[in-house]
Design a protein around this motif. Structure first.
Motif, PDB file in Angstrom:
ATOM      1  N   LYS A   1       2.930  -0.620   7.244  1.00 30.70           N
ATOM      2  CA  LYS A   1       1.950  -1.564   7.789  1.00 30.70           C
ATOM      3  C   LYS A   1       1.723  -2.722   6.814  1.00 30.70           C
ATOM      4  O   LYS A   1       1.708  -3.884   7.222  1.00 30.70           O
ATOM      5  CB  LYS A   1       0.630  -0.852   8.067  1.00 30.70           C
ATOM      6  CG  LYS A   1      -0.405  -1.734   8.712  1.00 30.70           C
ATOM      7  CD  LYS A   1      -1.666  -0.983   9.052  1.00 30.70           C
ATOM      8  CE  LYS A   1      -2.677  -1.923   9.678  1.00 30.70           C
ATOM      9  NZ  LYS A   1      -3.937  -1.250   9.957  1.00 30.70           N
TER      10      LYS A   1
ATOM     11  N   ASP B   1       0.856  -1.183   0.000  1.00 31.82           N
ATOM     12  CA  ASP B   1       0.000   0.000   0.000  1.00 31.82           C
ATOM     13  C   ASP B   1       0.894   1.235   0.000  1.00 31.82           C
ATOM     14  O   ASP B   1       1.598   1.507   0.972  1.00 31.82           O
ATOM     15  CB  ASP B   1      -0.899  -0.014   1.239  1.00 31.82           C
ATOM     16  CG  ASP B   1      -1.868   1.154   1.284  1.00 31.82           C
ATOM     17  OD1 ASP B   1      -1.750   2.081   0.459  1.00 31.82           O
ATOM     18  OD2 ASP B   1      -2.754   1.139   2.168  1.00 31.82           O
ATOM     19  N   THR B   2       0.885   1.984  -1.087  1.00 29.15           N
ATOM     20  CA  THR B   2       1.750   3.161  -1.186  1.00 29.15           C
ATOM     21  C   THR B   2       0.996   4.465  -0.998  1.00 29.15           C
ATOM     22  O   THR B   2       1.473   5.524  -1.389  1.00 29.15           O
ATOM     23  CB  THR B   2       2.468   3.171  -2.552  1.00 29.15           C
ATOM     24  OG1 THR B   2       1.486   3.161  -3.601  1.00 29.15           O
ATOM     25  CG2 THR B   2       3.409   1.987  -2.704  1.00 29.15           C
ATOM     26  N   SER B   3      -0.174   4.393  -0.376  1.00 31.30           N
ATOM     27  CA  SER B   3      -0.966   5.612  -0.179  1.00 31.30           C
ATOM     28  C   SER B   3      -0.332   6.562   0.822  1.00 31.30           C
ATOM     29  O   SER B   3      -0.574   7.758   0.790  1.00 31.30           O
ATOM     30  CB  SER B   3      -2.392   5.259   0.246  1.00 31.30           C
ATOM     31  OG  SER B   3      -2.377   4.552   1.478  1.00 31.30           O
ATOM     32  N   SER B   4       0.466   6.038   1.751  1.00 28.75           N
ATOM     33  CA  SER B   4       1.213   6.865   2.700  1.00 28.75           C
ATOM     34  C   SER B   4       2.371   6.036   3.232  1.00 28.75           C
ATOM     35  O   SER B   4       2.396   4.812   3.068  1.00 28.75           O
ATOM     36  CB  SER B   4       0.323   7.309   3.866  1.00 28.75           C
ATOM     37  OG  SER B   4       0.001   6.200   4.690  1.00 28.75           O
ATOM     38  N   VAL B   5       3.316   6.678   3.864  1.00 28.68           N
ATOM     39  CA  VAL B   5       4.458   5.962   4.429  1.00 28.68           C
ATOM     40  C   VAL B   5       3.986   4.982   5.489  1.00 28.68           C
ATOM     41  O   VAL B   5       4.412   3.823   5.537  1.00 28.68           O
ATOM     42  CB  VAL B   5       5.497   6.950   5.003  1.00 28.68           C
ATOM     43  CG1 VAL B   5       6.605   6.209   5.727  1.00 28.68           C
ATOM     44  CG2 VAL B   5       6.078   7.826   3.904  1.00 28.68           C
ATOM     45  N   GLU B   6       3.083   5.444   6.346  1.00 26.17           N
ATOM     46  CA  GLU B   6       2.573   4.576   7.412  1.00 26.17           C
ATOM     47  C   GLU B   6       1.866   3.352   6.839  1.00 26.17           C
ATOM     48  O   GLU B   6       2.064   2.227   7.306  1.00 26.17           O
ATOM     49  CB  GLU B   6       1.618   5.357   8.332  1.00 26.17           C
ATOM     50  CG  GLU B   6       2.280   6.450   9.130  1.00 26.17           C
ATOM     51  CD  GLU B   6       2.498   7.748   8.335  1.00 26.17           C
ATOM     52  OE1 GLU B   6       1.899   7.917   7.247  1.00 26.17           O
ATOM     53  OE2 GLU B   6       3.310   8.564   8.796  1.00 26.17           O
ATOM     54  N   ALA B   7       1.025   3.563   5.819  1.00 26.90           N
ATOM     55  CA  ALA B   7       0.308   2.446   5.192  1.00 26.90           C
ATOM     56  C   ALA B   7       1.284   1.485   4.518  1.00 26.90           C
ATOM     57  O   ALA B   7       1.105   0.264   4.575  1.00 26.90           O
ATOM     58  CB  ALA B   7      -0.695   2.991   4.165  1.00 26.90           C
ATOM     59  N   MET B   8       2.337   2.015   3.935  1.00 27.54           N
ATOM     60  CA  MET B   8       3.327   1.184   3.286  1.00 27.54           C
ATOM     61  C   MET B   8       4.006   0.279   4.320  1.00 27.54           C
ATOM     62  O   MET B   8       4.103  -0.931   4.128  1.00 27.54           O
ATOM     63  CB  MET B   8       4.376   2.032   2.566  1.00 27.54           C
ATOM     64  CG  MET B   8       5.454   1.225   1.865  1.00 27.54           C
ATOM     65  SD  MET B   8       6.673   2.197   0.987  1.00 27.54           S
ATOM     66  CE  MET B   8       7.579   2.909   2.351  1.00 27.54           C
TER      67      MET B   8
END
Length: 85
Positions: free
Chosen positions: A81, A72-79
């Protein structure tokens, strides 16, 4: 002083579409077709991937990663996770 690199003229039979594509790619890089093709061939002939890269290529070709969920590359945190970090 460096010795001049000896070169030899060689003829290849290539498809018109391929020649046109190579000419366009060379033009975008402001290079001659000859220089562009020579650099591509030098790269292929002399740049051997290291063992880590070879292993990654083999893993990708094997299909082992087909069932792995995408990152998931929508945000750093999502990536992080989605990577289990």
């Amino acid at each position: 002083m460096e010795a001049a690199i000896q070169k030899k003229a060689t003829m290849f039979r290539l498809s018109i579409d391929l020649i046109d594509r190579l000419k366009e790619m060379a033009r975008r890089e402001h290079r001659s077709l000859n220089n562009f093709v020579e650099c591509i061939l030098l790269d292929v002939a002399y740049n051997e991937p290291n063992e880590t890269t070879k292993a990654a290529i083999e893993e990708a070709r094997s299909g082992k990663l087909r069932d792995v969920p995408p990152v998931d590359t929508s945000s750093v945190e999502a990536m992080f996770k989605s990577m289990g970090l």
